[in-house]
Design a protein around this motif. Structure first.
Motif, mmCIF file in Angstrom:
data_model
loop_
_atom_site.group_PDB
_atom_site.id
_atom_site.type_symbol
_atom_site.label_atom_id
_atom_site.label_comp_id
_atom_site.label_asym_id
_atom_site.label_seq_id
_atom_site.Cartn_x
_atom_site.Cartn_y
_atom_site.Cartn_z
ATOM 1 N N PHE A 42 58.773 -29.103 62.231
ATOM 2 C CA PHE A 42 58.883 -27.582 61.588
ATOM 3 C C PHE A 42 59.518 -27.921 60.420
ATOM 4 O O PHE A 42 59.106 -27.116 59.228
ATOM 5 N N LEU A 43 60.703 -28.626 60.213
ATOM 6 C CA LEU A 43 61.457 -28.840 59.000
ATOM 7 C C LEU A 43 60.608 -29.501 57.831
ATOM 8 O O LEU A 43 60.668 -29.156 56.570
ATOM 9 N N ALA A 44 59.578 -30.393 58.346
ATOM 10 C CA ALA A 44 58.841 -30.988 57.252
ATOM 11 C C ALA A 44 57.698 -30.190 56.766
ATOM 12 O O ALA A 44 57.499 -30.159 55.637
ATOM 13 N N GLY A 45 57.361 -29.092 57.574
ATOM 14 C CA GLY A 45 56.344 -28.252 57.018
ATOM 15 C C GLY A 45 55.378 -27.989 57.806
ATOM 16 O O GLY A 45 54.195 -27.140 57.633
ATOM 17 N N ASN A 46 55.029 -28.459 58.833
ATOM 18 C CA ASN A 46 53.942 -28.611 60.063
ATOM 19 C C ASN A 46 54.377 -27.206 60.931
ATOM 20 O O ASN A 46 54.948 -27.654 62.071
ATOM 21 N N ARG A 47 54.114 -26.120 60.719
ATOM 22 C CA ARG A 47 54.501 -24.839 61.095
ATOM 23 C C ARG A 47 53.453 -24.445 62.275
ATOM 24 O O ARG A 47 52.509 -23.528 61.637
ATOM 25 N N ASN A 48 53.564 -24.484 63.497
ATOM 26 C CA ASN A 48 52.408 -24.197 64.286
ATOM 27 C C ASN A 48 53.396 -23.364 65.412
ATOM 28 O O ASN A 48 53.874 -24.188 66.252
ATOM 29 N N ALA A 49 53.293 -22.174 65.521
ATOM 30 C CA ALA A 49 54.067 -21.271 66.147
ATOM 31 C C ALA A 49 53.657 -21.536 67.732
ATOM 32 O O ALA A 49 54.522 -21.497 68.741
ATOM 33 N N ALA A 50 52.442 -22.063 68.037
ATOM 34 C CA ALA A 50 52.020 -22.208 69.428
ATOM 35 C C ALA A 50 52.860 -23.218 70.124
ATOM 36 O O ALA A 50 52.899 -23.309 71.339
ATOM 37 N N MET A 51 53.446 -24.197 69.207
ATOM 38 C CA MET A 51 54.132 -25.273 69.625
ATOM 39 C C MET A 51 55.676 -25.035 70.158
ATOM 40 O O MET A 51 56.310 -25.622 70.658
ATOM 41 N N LEU A 52 56.007 -23.560 70.105
ATOM 42 C CA LEU A 52 56.979 -23.017 70.728
ATOM 43 C C LEU A 52 57.144 -22.675 72.168
ATOM 44 O O LEU A 52 58.137 -22.808 73.014
ATOM 45 N N LYS A 53 55.903 -22.677 72.618
ATOM 46 C CA LYS A 53 55.672 -22.316 73.954
ATOM 47 C C LYS A 53 56.340 -23.289 75.132
ATOM 48 O O LYS A 53 56.842 -22.833 75.952
ATOM 49 N N PRO A 54 56.107 -24.594 74.895
ATOM 50 C CA PRO A 54 56.858 -25.352 76.050
ATOM 51 C C PRO A 54 58.662 -25.486 75.850
ATOM 52 O O PRO A 54 59.323 -26.030 76.749
ATOM 53 N N HIS A 55 59.252 -24.590 75.151
ATOM 54 C CA HIS A 55 60.392 -24.411 74.993
ATOM 55 C C HIS A 55 60.732 -22.875 75.259
ATOM 56 O O HIS A 55 62.339 -22.775 75.215
ATOM 57 N N ALA A 56 60.149 -22.058 75.628
ATOM 58 C CA ALA A 56 60.379 -20.650 75.848
ATOM 59 C C ALA A 56 61.426 -20.622 77.070
ATOM 60 O O ALA A 56 62.160 -19.589 77.223
ATOM 61 N N HIS A 57 61.600 -21.538 77.961
ATOM 62 C CA HIS A 57 62.477 -21.401 79.054
ATOM 63 C C HIS A 57 64.011 -21.805 78.582
ATOM 64 O O HIS A 57 64.769 -21.728 79.438
ATOM 65 N N ARG A 58 64.206 -22.002 77.234
ATOM 66 C CA ARG A 58 65.278 -22.461 76.690
ATOM 67 C C ARG A 58 65.541 -21.445 75.522
ATOM 68 O O ARG A 58 65.253 -21.860 74.624
ATOM 69 N N PRO A 59 66.211 -20.498 75.876
ATOM 70 C CA PRO A 59 66.572 -19.474 74.699
ATOM 71 C C PRO A 59 67.307 -20.310 73.550
ATOM 72 O O PRO A 59 67.219 -19.826 72.663
ATOM 73 N N ASP A 60 68.317 -20.810 73.988
ATOM 74 C CA ASP A 60 68.994 -21.655 73.094
ATOM 75 C C ASP A 60 68.307 -22.651 72.178
ATOM 76 O O ASP A 60 68.467 -22.586 70.923
#
Length: 281
Positions: free
Chosen positions: A134-152
């Protein structure tokens, strides 16, 4: 020498008592780090697997730290400072590349002894690796899903997506330096959305590469970015090779297609115009 007394560092002033002083282990919190390896099987090689991934996460933590600092430096016009940080990021990935050599000493038979203990856990779920992309620029919102169980974790990743990426910062610097990058990038505000490749940006980099003496700082920035992606690509390639060597074409523990998924990731370019401009020079 036979008969001589053993060397005592205390005779030259070395501190030898730490009952009331901070020691090396205290400063580095070594007890916490060295007690963090908890194999779930009796397999000898599970310790290798755990330490390989834990140390990689530590190096990635440093890479995130350096990338954030480089982005801030570029934004503030301190480009020379960013060069040092980006060089360090590239060398971190060089170090991570070497780590695959250690993991590749594990054979398929040895991995099979403890693979079931991993459950559904997989490096695919590394939120620090996601932060790098994400920092580099490869921004794919679908890749957030594996982290949905961690609000932090979600909050940290969403905060990254809400701001310009490293590549965005580099392009905005070009615009501020009088090199047009096109309206799509110059007027962009939805930083979370994937950016489209741009002929205007290729032309901007072409301007710089055709006159490096005139645009030396921007020319060097371009090469630092390419250097980073070069080592990052090598890391991805070594990841594919290591996985195929150990599990063949089996599915990954996290449910991905394994080697097939990793090969798709090899096609992702972080700084696409910097690679395409080379064809036009």
């Amino acid at each position: 020498m036979s008969g001589s007394k053993p060397y005592d560092p205390a005779t030259e002033g070395a501190e030898m008592s730490f009952r009331e002083r901070m020691s090396y282990g205290d400063y580095l919190s070594l007890d916490r780090i060295l007690d963090a390896q908890n194999p779930l099987s009796t397999a000898h090689d599970e310790m290798l697997f755990i330490i390989q991934h834990q140390t990689s996460e530590l190096w990635i933590k440093l890479a995130v730290h350096e990338m954030r600092a480089a982005m801030k430096a570029i934004r503030e016009g301190r480009v020379q400072n960013a060069f040092k940080m980006l060089t360090r990021v590239a060398r971190i990935f060089e170090q991570l590349n070497s780590a695959w050599d250690v993991l590749r000493t594990m054979t398929p038979s040895e991995y099979t002894e403890f693979r079931d203990s991993l459950g559904q856990s997989s490096g695919f779920q590394s939120y620090q690796y996601r932060a790098i992309e994400f920092l580099a620029g490869n921004r794919n919102a679908a890749m957030l899903k594996p982290h949905a169980h961690r609000p932090d974790v979600m909050a940290k990743l969403e905060a990254i997506l809400a701001e310009p990426s490293l590549y965005d910062e580099a392009l905005l610097l070009l615009q501020r330096s009088g090199i047009p990058i096109g309206a799509a990038d110059a007027e962009r505000t939805d930083w979370a959305a994937p950016r489209a490749e741009s002929q205007d940006v290729i032309e901007a980099w072409k301007t710089i590469y055709q006159a490096p003496e005139k645009y030396w700082a921007l020319y060097e920035l371009a090469e630092k970015l390419v250097d980073f992606e070069d080592y990052f690509r090598r890391w991805r390639f070594n990841h594919v090779t290591t996985v195929e060597r150990i599990i063949g074409l089996k599915r990954g523990t996290g449910g991905t297609s394994g080697v097939s998924y990793l090969r798709k990731m090899l096609e992702v370019e972080l700084f696409p115009e910097l690679w395409k401009v080379r064809t036009e020079l």
